[in-house]
Design a protein around this motif. Structure first.
Motif, PDB file in Angstrom:
ATOM      1  N   VAL A   7       0.839  -1.201   0.000  1.00 13.61           N
ATOM      2  CA  VAL A   7       0.000   0.000   0.000  1.00 13.61           C
ATOM      3  C   VAL A   7       0.876   1.254   0.000  1.00 13.61           C
ATOM      4  O   VAL A   7       0.635   2.193  -0.761  1.00 13.61           O
ATOM      5  N   VAL A   8       1.934   1.230   0.818  1.00 14.40           N
ATOM      6  CA  VAL A   8       2.829   2.387   0.865  1.00 14.40           C
ATOM      7  C   VAL A   8       3.522   2.573  -0.479  1.00 14.40           C
ATOM      8  O   VAL A   8       3.654   3.688  -0.990  1.00 14.40           O
ATOM      9  N   ALA A   9       3.950   1.452  -1.085  1.00 10.98           N
ATOM     10  CA  ALA A   9       4.631   1.543  -2.383  1.00 10.98           C
ATOM     11  C   ALA A   9       3.714   2.137  -3.438  1.00 10.98           C
ATOM     12  O   ALA A   9       4.125   2.991  -4.230  1.00 10.98           O
ATOM     13  N   ILE A  10       2.444   1.679  -3.436  1.00  9.04           N
ATOM     14  CA  ILE A  10       1.487   2.219  -4.414  1.00  9.04           C
ATOM     15  C   ILE A  10       1.271   3.714  -4.160  1.00  9.04           C
ATOM     16  O   ILE A  10       1.222   4.515  -5.081  1.00  9.04           O
ATOM     17  N   GLY A  11       1.186   4.075  -2.882  1.00  9.35           N
ATOM     18  CA  GLY A  11       0.982   5.487  -2.553  1.00  9.35           C
ATOM     19  C   GLY A  11       2.148   6.341  -3.036  1.00  9.35           C
ATOM     20  O   GLY A  11       1.947   7.406  -3.627  1.00  9.35           O
ATOM     21  N   ILE A  12       3.380   5.842  -2.822  1.00  8.44           N
ATOM     22  CA  ILE A  12       4.546   6.596  -3.267  1.00  8.44           C
ATOM     23  C   ILE A  12       4.562   6.699  -4.792  1.00  8.44           C
ATOM     24  O   ILE A  12       4.867   7.745  -5.356  1.00  8.44           O
ATOM     25  N   ALA A  13       4.197   5.596  -5.455  1.00  7.44           N
ATOM     26  CA  ALA A  13       4.176   5.601  -6.923  1.00  7.44           C
ATOM     27  C   ALA A  13       3.201   6.657  -7.436  1.00  7.44           C
ATOM     28  O   ALA A  13       3.520   7.419  -8.353  1.00  7.44           O
ATOM     29  N   PHE A  14       2.011   6.713  -6.831  1.00 10.41           N
ATOM     30  CA  PHE A  14       1.029   7.714  -7.246  1.00 10.41           C
ATOM     31  C   PHE A  14       1.563   9.124  -7.014  1.00 10.41           C
ATOM     32  O   PHE A  14       1.377  10.022  -7.847  1.00 10.41           O
ATOM     33  N   LEU A  15       2.258   9.307  -5.896  1.00 13.07           N
ATOM     34  CA  LEU A  15       2.806  10.621  -5.572  1.00 13.07           C
ATOM     35  C   LEU A  15       3.823  11.042  -6.631  1.00 13.07           C
ATOM     36  O   LEU A  15       3.812  12.176  -7.115  1.00 13.07           O
ATOM     37  N   ILE A  16       4.699  10.101  -7.024  1.00 16.30           N
ATOM     38  CA  ILE A  16       5.723  10.403  -8.029  1.00 16.30           C
ATOM     39  C   ILE A  16       5.067  10.768  -9.360  1.00 16.30           C
ATOM     40  O   ILE A  16       5.453  11.714 -10.029  1.00 16.30           O
ATOM     41  N   ILE A  17       4.014   9.989  -9.721  1.00 16.17           N
ATOM     42  CA  ILE A  17       3.327  10.278 -10.984  1.00 16.17           C
ATOM     43  C   ILE A  17       2.688  11.666 -10.915  1.00 16.17           C
ATOM     44  O   ILE A  17       2.777  12.458 -11.855  1.00 16.17           O
ATOM     45  N   LYS A  18       2.076  12.004  -9.786  1.00 14.41           N
ATOM     46  CA  LYS A  18       1.431  13.311  -9.664  1.00 14.41           C
ATOM     47  C   LYS A  18       2.447  14.433  -9.777  1.00 14.41           C
ATOM     48  O   LYS A  18       2.212  15.450 -10.427  1.00 14.41           O
ATOM     49  N   ILE A  19       3.605  14.258  -9.126  1.00 19.03           N
ATOM     50  CA  ILE A  19       4.653  15.279  -9.210  1.00 19.03           C
ATOM     51  C   ILE A  19       5.140  15.411 -10.652  1.00 19.03           C
ATOM     52  O   ILE A  19       5.332  16.505 -11.165  1.00 19.03           O
ATOM     53  N   GLY A  20       5.309  14.262 -11.333  1.00 14.64           N
ATOM     54  CA  GLY A  20       5.761  14.289 -12.721  1.00 14.64           C
ATOM     55  C   GLY A  20       4.789  15.038 -13.609  1.00 14.64           C
ATOM     56  O   GLY A  20       5.182  15.865 -14.428  1.00 14.64           O
ATOM     57  N   VAL A  21       3.486  14.778 -13.451  1.00 17.36           N
ATOM     58  CA  VAL A  21       2.479  15.465 -14.251  1.00 17.36           C
ATOM     59  C   VAL A  21       2.516  16.961 -13.952  1.00 17.36           C
ATOM     60  O   VAL A  21       2.431  17.796 -14.854  1.00 17.36           O
ATOM     61  N   PHE A  22       2.696  17.314 -12.666  1.00 16.91           N
ATOM     62  CA  PHE A  22       2.735  18.729 -12.300  1.00 16.91           C
ATOM     63  C   PHE A  22       3.906  19.422 -12.968  1.00 16.91           C
ATOM     64  O   PHE A  22       3.782  20.524 -13.514  1.00 16.91           O
ATOM     65  N   ILE A  23       5.082  18.763 -12.965  1.00 17.94           N
ATOM     66  CA  ILE A  23       6.267  19.360 -13.586  1.00 17.94           C
ATOM     67  C   ILE A  23       6.057  19.505 -15.087  1.00 17.94           C
ATOM     68  O   ILE A  23       6.375  20.535 -15.676  1.00 17.94           O
ATOM     69  N   LEU A  24       5.483  18.472 -15.724  1.00 20.61           N
ATOM     70  CA  LEU A  24       5.240  18.547 -17.168  1.00 20.61           C
ATOM     71  C   LEU A  24       4.284  19.688 -17.491  1.00 20.61           C
ATOM     72  O   LEU A  24       4.472  20.418 -18.449  1.00 20.61           O
ATOM     73  N   ARG A  25       3.230  19.850 -16.673  1.00 17.10           N
ATOM     74  CA  ARG A  25       2.262  20.920 -16.929  1.00 17.10           C
ATOM     75  C   ARG A  25       2.927  22.283 -16.804  1.00 17.10           C
ATOM     76  O   ARG A  25       2.676  23.187 -17.588  1.00 17.10           O
ATOM     77  N   SER A  26       3.801  22.445 -15.782  1.00 13.96           N
ATOM     78  CA  SER A  26       4.435  23.750 -15.593  1.00 13.96           C
ATOM     79  C   SER A  26       5.456  24.021 -16.685  1.00 13.96           C
ATOM     80  O   SER A  26       5.732  25.161 -17.008  1.00 13.96           O
ATOM     81  N   LEU A  27       6.008  22.952 -17.285  1.00 13.16           N
ATOM     82  CA  LEU A  27       6.971  23.139 -18.381  1.00 13.16           C
ATOM     83  C   LEU A  27       6.265  23.517 -19.670  1.00 13.16           C
ATOM     84  O   LEU A  27       6.794  24.258 -20.479  1.00 13.16           O
ATOM     85  N   ALA A  28       5.058  22.978 -19.849  1.00 13.30           N
ATOM     86  CA  ALA A  28       4.342  23.183 -21.111  1.00 13.30           C
ATOM     87  C   ALA A  28       3.628  24.527 -21.102  1.00 13.30           C
ATOM     88  O   ALA A  28       2.424  24.597 -21.205  1.00 13.30           O
ATOM     89  N   THR A  29       4.388  25.612 -20.972  1.00 17.90           N
ATOM     90  CA  THR A  29       3.773  26.928 -21.017  1.00 17.90           C
ATOM     91  C   THR A  29       3.510  27.306 -22.467  1.00 17.90           C
ATOM     92  O   THR A  29       4.342  27.056 -23.320  1.00 17.90           O
ATOM     93  N   PRO A  30       2.366  27.895 -22.760  1.00 11.67           N
ATOM     94  CA  PRO A  30       2.058  28.252 -24.155  1.00 11.67           C
ATOM     95  C   PRO A  30       3.008  29.339 -24.660  1.00 11.67           C
ATOM     96  O   PRO A  30       3.448  30.189 -23.880  1.00 11.67           O
ATOM     97  N   PRO A  31       3.349  29.326 -25.955  1.00 15.44           N
ATOM     98  CA  PRO A  31       4.239  30.365 -26.495  1.00 15.44           C
ATOM     99  C   PRO A  31       3.568  31.728 -26.454  1.00 15.44           C
ATOM    100  O   PRO A  31       2.334  31.817 -26.454  1.00 15.44           O
TER     101      PRO A  31
END
Ligand SMILES: [Zn+2]
Length: 83
Positions: A7-31
């Motif tokens: 359960v902890v491993a799954i929780g950490i995995a979800f956290l990493i995915i959420k952080i990754g999506v957040f970073i990708l969204r902040s990188l994808a700024t419109p021109p």
């Protein structure tokens, strides 16, 4: 507790995915958008490259006296400024 570890491993995995999506969204700024058509000026400028003889006509610019385009690593010469 084996189950707790999973359960902890799954929780950490979800956290990493959420952080990754957040970073990708902040990188994808419109021109940056180009200025609205009303701010662009219709110009008729004829430029000539003194090195190779190429001529360029500029029809639209952001300002009335735009910087000359560059060709052959040098500024082009303003030939004609039509009304
Ligand atoms: Zn040239």
């Amino acid at each position: 507790m084996f189950l707790l570890k999973i359960v902890v491993a799954i929780g950490i995995a979800f956290l990493i995915i959420k952080i990754g999506v957040f970073i990708l969204r902040s990188l994808a700024t419109p021109p940056p958008e180009p200025p609205p058509p009303g701010e662009l000026r219709k110009v008729k400028l004829l430029y000539r490259c003194e090195l190779c003889g190429a001529e360029v006509r500029m029809t639209t610019a952001a300002e009335e006296n735009p910087d000359p385009p560059r060709h052959c690593m040098d500024d082009m010469e303003l030939l004609i400024e039509e009304e």
